[in-house]
Design an enzyme around this catalytic site. Structure first.
Site, PDB file in Angstrom:
ATOM      1  N   CYS B 100      -4.692 -10.035  -3.518  1.00 35.70           N
ATOM      2  CA  CYS B 100      -4.582  -9.550  -4.896  1.00 35.70           C
ATOM      3  C   CYS B 100      -3.092  -9.499  -5.208  1.00 35.70           C
ATOM      4  O   CYS B 100      -2.383  -8.645  -4.691  1.00 35.70           O
ATOM      5  CB  CYS B 100      -5.217  -8.173  -5.048  1.00 35.70           C
ATOM      6  SG  CYS B 100      -4.897  -7.418  -6.659  1.00 35.70           S
ATOM      7  N   CYS B 103      -2.156  -6.223  -7.749  1.00 39.14           N
ATOM      8  CA  CYS B 103      -2.207  -4.857  -7.204  1.00 39.14           C
ATOM      9  C   CYS B 103      -2.686  -4.977  -5.762  1.00 39.14           C
ATOM     10  O   CYS B 103      -2.008  -5.616  -4.960  1.00 39.14           O
ATOM     11  CB  CYS B 103      -3.029  -3.918  -8.076  1.00 39.14           C
ATOM     12  SG  CYS B 103      -4.562  -4.563  -8.767  1.00 39.14           S
ATOM     13  N   SER B 104      -3.822  -4.392  -5.433  1.00 43.14           N
ATOM     14  CA  SER B 104      -4.337  -4.525  -4.067  1.00 43.14           C
ATOM     15  C   SER B 104      -5.859  -4.471  -4.072  1.00 43.14           C
ATOM     16  O   SER B 104      -6.448  -3.839  -3.204  1.00 43.14           O
ATOM     17  CB  SER B 104      -3.799  -3.417  -3.164  1.00 43.14           C
ATOM     18  OG  SER B 104      -2.411  -3.353  -3.209  1.00 43.14           O
ATOM     19  N   CYS B 105      -6.494  -5.114  -5.047  1.00 41.44           N
ATOM     20  CA  CYS B 105      -7.954  -5.076  -5.138  1.00 41.44           C
ATOM     21  C   CYS B 105      -8.566  -5.500  -3.805  1.00 41.44           C
ATOM     22  O   CYS B 105      -8.167  -6.522  -3.231  1.00 41.44           O
ATOM     23  CB  CYS B 105      -8.442  -6.028  -6.221  1.00 41.44           C
ATOM     24  SG  CYS B 105      -7.854  -5.592  -7.851  1.00 41.44           S
TER      25      CYS B 105
END
Lengths: 98, 200, 99
Positions: B100, B103-105
């Site tokens: 991702c 962000c950090s999905c």
């Protein structure tokens, strides 16, 4: 916007960012701290209660100054974002946190 | 790089925030503890069991690929209020790698907390641009005729990889197969490898 | 409502950089702007996160999985490697509109 150079990406928009080209990825995964787990749980609760959404949280993290975005830990950024959203919504006031 | 430990002022801010929310009757310490316990019931073992089942049960494999959220709920994942889970199937000649960049999905419902490396700025920056060198840092070297398909998880879904079942696992039971699967194999930085010891 | 694009169709990510307008919430990565790809599948309709982030009423938009050739984006990429990215319809145009 067509004739001029495109603006740079937002600071959080990292895909392909050349400044990380030679940065190795640390493959380890240290356990989360008590602080991390509390922030995570608090965020989940607030979301469940309709007081923050994923997109509000994302925007709040993206809006952090670059030094904070790079320097804070993952869950410190979450905490800052939660505070920003709750302040903006009027759920809490700054006097609560000062 | 950010230090792993939160600063004292961050810890103090969290405690003031929790106190303010508790004073307003919005959140209690008991609720936080209960939510934390519920969150920590999710771990890569859920994803691992789903993959192992898909390797031996074609009907489940079809469900997993068509409706990952429903497949996950059959394995005890709490999908209420969660983003939809998408599952991408590796094939001979095709390898998926999930990142991702914005962000950090991460498919937390079936993998638990995202690992530090997945959240790192270096992984987010490099995986889309330099995936083969990123893979090599995990010791994963793919031949040139295998297509690397990087999945940038930018929006609404959370993505998990259904890796290829490794050779040498014929006749293995579901639990043995699941033991080959880690968060790293479900993101795609590693391939499942049967250990040197043959199964009983 | 039928999605505007169908699997297999060639599309292009609009060559626009709204970052220049201020602080927005965008879910289409900067590196994909102006890039051509192929619709892999339709992923359903979702409220537009660009509105949700600001608590505005958010109309539902079609979301697609779009497949890109890595080499068209990064010249150093290995031949044949690809990128698969979720992109909302308002960020896409038919690629044959401007070859």
């Amino acid at each position: 916007m067509a004739q001029s150079e495109p603006p740079p990406p937002y600071h959080h928009d990292l895909g392909g960012a050349a400044r990380f080209r030679c940065t190795p990825i640390e493959p380890d995964d240290p356990p989360l701290s008590d602080f991390d787990r509390r922030v995570d749980a608090l965020r989940a609760l607030l979301r469940q209660k309709g007081l923050i959404t994923t997109d509000e949280q994302r925007l709040a993290i993206e809006s952090l100054p670059p030094e904070a975005y790079d320097g804070l830990t993952y869950y410190e950024k979450w905490l800052r974002a939660i505070v920003a959203v709750l302040l903006a919504r009027g759920v809490i006031g700054w006097e609560d946190l000062a | 790089m950010p230090k792993p430990d939160p600063r004292p002022e961050s810890i103090a801010l969290l405690e003031r925030l929790v106190a303010a929310l508790a004073a307003r009757g919005i959140v209690s310490e008991e609720e936080i503890a209960a939510k934390r316990a519920a969150t920590e019931r999710a771990s890569p073992q859920i994803g691992a069991r789903m993959v192992a089942r898909a390797w031996i049960d074609p009907a489940f494999r079809a469900l997993l690929l068509a409706d990952g959220s429903r497949a996950a709920s059959l394995f005890g994942a709490d999908m209420r209020g969660q983003p939809p889970l998408g599952v991408l199937e590796d094939r001979p000649g095709l390898h998926h790698l999930v990142v991702c960049t914005l962000c950090s999905c991460y498919p937390r419902a079936v993998l638990g907390y995202p690992p530090a490396w997945y959240k790192s700025q270096a992984y987010r920056a490099r995986a889309v641009r330099d995936p083969r060198r990123v893979l090599a840092e995990w010791g994963t070297v793919l031949p040139p005729d295998v297509q690397v398909r990087v999945v940038d998880s930018t929006a609404e879904y959370r993505w998990m990889v259904l890796p290829l079942r490794p050779a040498g696992t014929e006749g293995w039971e579901e639990a043995q197969l699941a033991s080959l699967i880690t968060a790293e194999t479900l993101v795609g930085v590693r391939l499942p490898q049967p250990g040197p010891a043959l199964p009983a | 409502m039928t999605p505007r694009f169908a699997p297999g169709q060639r599309v292009r990510v609009r060559p626009v950089w709204p970052e220049a307008l201020g602080r927005l919430h965008l879910r289409t990565p900067h590196y994909l702007r102006g890039q051509a790809g192929v619709i892999e599948r339709c992923l359903g309709r979702f409220p537009n996160p660009e509105d949700l982030a600001f608590r505005r009423p958010a109309a539902e938009r079609d979301l697609y999985h779009v497949l890109f050739d890595q080499r068209a984006i990064w010249p150093e990429a290995a031949p044949g490697d690809t990128l698969l990215v979720e992109i909302f319809e308002h960020w896409l145009e038919a690629a044959d509109a401007q070859a």
